[in-house]
Design a protein around this motif. Structure first.
Motif, PDB file in Angstrom:
ATOM      1  N   LYS A  91     -12.227 -33.437 -36.894  1.00  0.00           N
ATOM      2  CA  LYS A  91     -11.683 -32.156 -36.788  1.00  0.00           C
ATOM      3  C   LYS A  91     -12.398 -31.251 -37.613  1.00  0.00           C
ATOM      4  N   GLN A  92     -13.040 -31.481 -38.676  1.00  0.00           N
ATOM      5  CA  GLN A  92     -13.868 -30.520 -39.699  1.00  0.00           C
ATOM      6  C   GLN A  92     -15.131 -29.883 -38.871  1.00  0.00           C
ATOM      7  N   ILE A  93     -15.971 -30.839 -38.102  1.00  0.00           N
ATOM      8  CA  ILE A  93     -17.014 -30.525 -37.300  1.00  0.00           C
ATOM      9  C   ILE A  93     -16.438 -29.606 -36.143  1.00  0.00           C
ATOM     10  N   GLU A  94     -15.295 -29.955 -35.536  1.00  0.00           N
ATOM     11  CA  GLU A  94     -14.816 -29.166 -34.719  1.00  0.00           C
ATOM     12  C   GLU A  94     -14.494 -27.673 -34.961  1.00  0.00           C
ATOM     13  N   ARG A  95     -13.754 -27.759 -36.231  1.00  0.00           N
ATOM     14  CA  ARG A  95     -13.537 -26.474 -36.855  1.00  0.00           C
ATOM     15  C   ARG A  95     -15.000 -25.357 -36.941  1.00  0.00           C
TER      16      ARG A  95
END
Length: 158
Positions: A91-95
């Motif tokens: 999720k962090q990389i997606e953000r």
């Protein structure tokens, strides 16, 4: 466009091959018009921009690795000791990817093309019948862009 109804050997009605050829020709012409639209041009421009962006390339590699780790954890479910941290990393990389201007613009252009295609298919369907159902992409959520079940909501970025 006039249609000719013919009966097949078993008595079922159908459209003659001449009408089908005309229908297909119209469909290809419509497809060409869509391809030449401003929405598709914008989509293709931003798609290429995403593929050329070095930051996107780097984050996409990290994203793939994070997805692999999460997939491994997911096999054992949320009770795996690294399950939540692996999911959070995805999720962090997606953000981070979503903060890149080219990715934002690509996703917006992709949505515009999707909306245009839905509107065209709805118009065609409603010209046949007011009660016909037209599938849409609302509510489609893939996992990590690969159809997985991680629930991260990512559609990927190209």
């Amino acid at each position: 466009m006039p249609t000719t109804t013919v009966l097949s050997e078993n008595g079922a009605s159908g459209v003659s091959s001449l009408d089908m050829a005309s229908l297909l020709l119209c469909a290809y012409e419509l497809g060409d018009q869509i391809i030449q639209s401003a929405e598709v041009a914008d989509y293709l421009y931003w798609k290429e921009a995403v593929h050329q962006d070095d930051q996107v390339k780097q984050l996409s590699k990290q994203f793939e690795k994070a997805k692999e780790l999460f997939s491994e954890c997911e096999r054992f479910g949320r009770f795996h000791p690294d399950y939540h941290s692996a999911k959070d990393k995805v999720k962090q990389i997606e953000r981070e990817l979503d903060q890149i201007e080219a990715v934002k613009r690509f996703k917006l252009a992709e949505q515009m093309v999707d909306t245009m295609l839905y509107d065209v298919s709805r118009t065609i369907a409603e010209s046949v019948s007011d009660t016909i159902k037209v599938p849409g992409n609302e509510g489609k959520t893939g996992g990590c862009g690969s159809g997985g079940s991680c629930s991260c909501g990512s559609g990927g970025c190209g």
